[in-house]
Scaffold this motif. Structure first.
Motif, mmCIF file in Angstrom:
data_model
loop_
_atom_site.group_PDB
_atom_site.id
_atom_site.type_symbol
_atom_site.label_atom_id
_atom_site.label_comp_id
_atom_site.label_asym_id
_atom_site.label_seq_id
_atom_site.Cartn_x
_atom_site.Cartn_y
_atom_site.Cartn_z
ATOM 1 N N LEU A 106 118.484 8.092 104.616
ATOM 2 C CA LEU A 106 118.292 8.868 105.841
ATOM 3 C C LEU A 106 117.335 8.148 106.874
ATOM 4 O O LEU A 106 116.323 8.063 106.883
ATOM 5 N N THR A 135 123.095 5.842 105.327
ATOM 6 C CA THR A 135 124.027 7.181 104.632
ATOM 7 C C THR A 135 124.230 8.315 105.489
ATOM 8 O O THR A 135 125.197 9.008 105.847
ATOM 9 N N ILE A 136 122.815 8.733 105.849
ATOM 10 C CA ILE A 136 122.878 9.919 107.214
ATOM 11 C C ILE A 136 121.955 9.447 108.298
ATOM 12 O O ILE A 136 121.105 8.591 108.144
ATOM 13 N N PRO A 169 127.601 10.772 108.703
ATOM 14 C CA PRO A 169 127.244 11.998 109.275
ATOM 15 C C PRO A 169 125.796 11.801 110.009
ATOM 16 O O PRO A 169 124.847 11.071 109.795
ATOM 17 N N ASP A 190 126.518 17.165 112.360
ATOM 18 C CA ASP A 190 127.351 17.097 111.240
ATOM 19 C C ASP A 190 126.608 17.686 110.137
ATOM 20 O O ASP A 190 127.217 18.435 109.184
ATOM 21 N N VAL A 191 125.178 17.651 110.170
ATOM 22 C CA VAL A 191 124.215 18.321 109.232
ATOM 23 C C VAL A 191 122.921 18.936 109.601
ATOM 24 O O VAL A 191 122.648 18.086 110.699
#
Length: 304
Positions: A106, A135-136, A169, A190-191
């Protein structure tokens, strides 16, 4: 994150009674509690916030690949994910080295009031994402909490990253209640990336898990069906106190044990704050700022 006196828009719509926490009365002494803490740590956790700076270092110092690699290797056996907070001054090494070690990331771009610095951060985040190391992506951390940028500018930065790396994301990190009052953030993200700190709201350790669950519940309510990740939660092992919240080794161990047990049972993705104690974090946070790590400032694991 540190204490700010304001209304928290408390939400009571989710019931977490089945996850009321560990009965610590059965652990009769500190040694028993330490054994449970170590067993919890050894089980591993979803995510861990990466502490960048050694004793004597501070933001603005350039951090080497070797230093980041050493600390990644220390935490790797205990966590699947690592969270970073910036993409400059050596912070860019964190997702690259974590990715090399097979960890998920992240990755945050640190945004503030300086537009030139923001540009470097955004470009750095996009570059890392295009390298396959993100990844994020988290565009900003507690920008609204600190009042560093107006909402409109923050939204433009988020849109820019989403357009540049549409396969990843993208979200924004802030205190859990900010998403209740800024539905535009929720719609664009997105999150939902929520920081939840019972300590900073003066909560006694005995009610801390229930209080953190309510924080999470409020973020879930605001998220309108989108995934919610707890991006920071923790408890200091030394320092002062804030109303009913007391920093101590015992309370830090209890909070870690309870949050990990609940997050695992409820399948809630959580990043614990933090990996290592950092001496520089004593400004707005006071003396407790230097004692949030699972490892001390010398990279020695605590509570042995």
């Amino acid at each position: 994150m540190s204490y700010r006196n304001e209304e928290y828009h408390a939400y009571n719509g989710l019931d977490f009674k089945e996850h009321s926490g560990i009965d610590f009365s059965t652990y009769s002494n500190t040694d028993d509690l330490k054994k449970l803490w170590r067993a919890t740590l050894n089980k591993g956790m979803h995510g861990l916030c990466f502490s960048m700076y050694e004793d004597g270092q501070k933001p603005g110092d350039i951090i080497t690949v070797e230093q980041v690699k050493r600390r990644i290797e220390i935490i790797k056996p205990y966590t699947q994910w690592v969270r970073s907070f910036s993409c400059v001054e050596g912070n860019e090494h964190i997702p690259r080295i974590a990715h090399q070690h097979g960890m998920k990331t992240l990755v945050g771009a640190w945004l503030g009031s300086d537009k030139e610095d923001n540009e470097k951060e955004i470009e750095g985040l996009i570059q890392l994402a295009k390298e396959g190391c993100v990844t994020i992506a988290a565009v900003g951390n507690e920008v609204l909490y600190r009042n560093d940028l107006p909402l409109e500018e923050l939204l433009e930065y988020i849109k820019r990253v989403k357009e540049a790396v549409p396969h990843i994301p993208v979200g924004y990190v802030d205190a859990y209640y900010e998403f209740s009052v800024h539905p535009e953030l929720v719609a664009l993200s997105d999150v939902i990336l929520a920081n939840c700190y019972p300590y900073w709201e003066g909560c006694h350790i005995d009610g801390s898990l229930a209080h953190m669950q309510q924080m999470y519940g409020q973020a879930v309510h605001a998220a309108q069906g989108k995934k919610v990740i707890i991006t920071e939660t923790g408890w200091p092992s030394e320092g002062g106190s804030l109303r009913g919240a007391f920093s101590s080794e015992e309370n830090a161990m209890k909070y870690f044990i309870n949050t990990q047990a609940w997050a695992s049972k409820a399948n809630i993705e959580t990043f614990y704050f933090s990996s290592f104690d950092e001496s520089w974090k004593t400004g707005d946070e006071g003396d407790v700022g230097a004692y949030w790590g699972l490892w001390d400032k010398n990279e020695k694991i605590k509570y042995l």
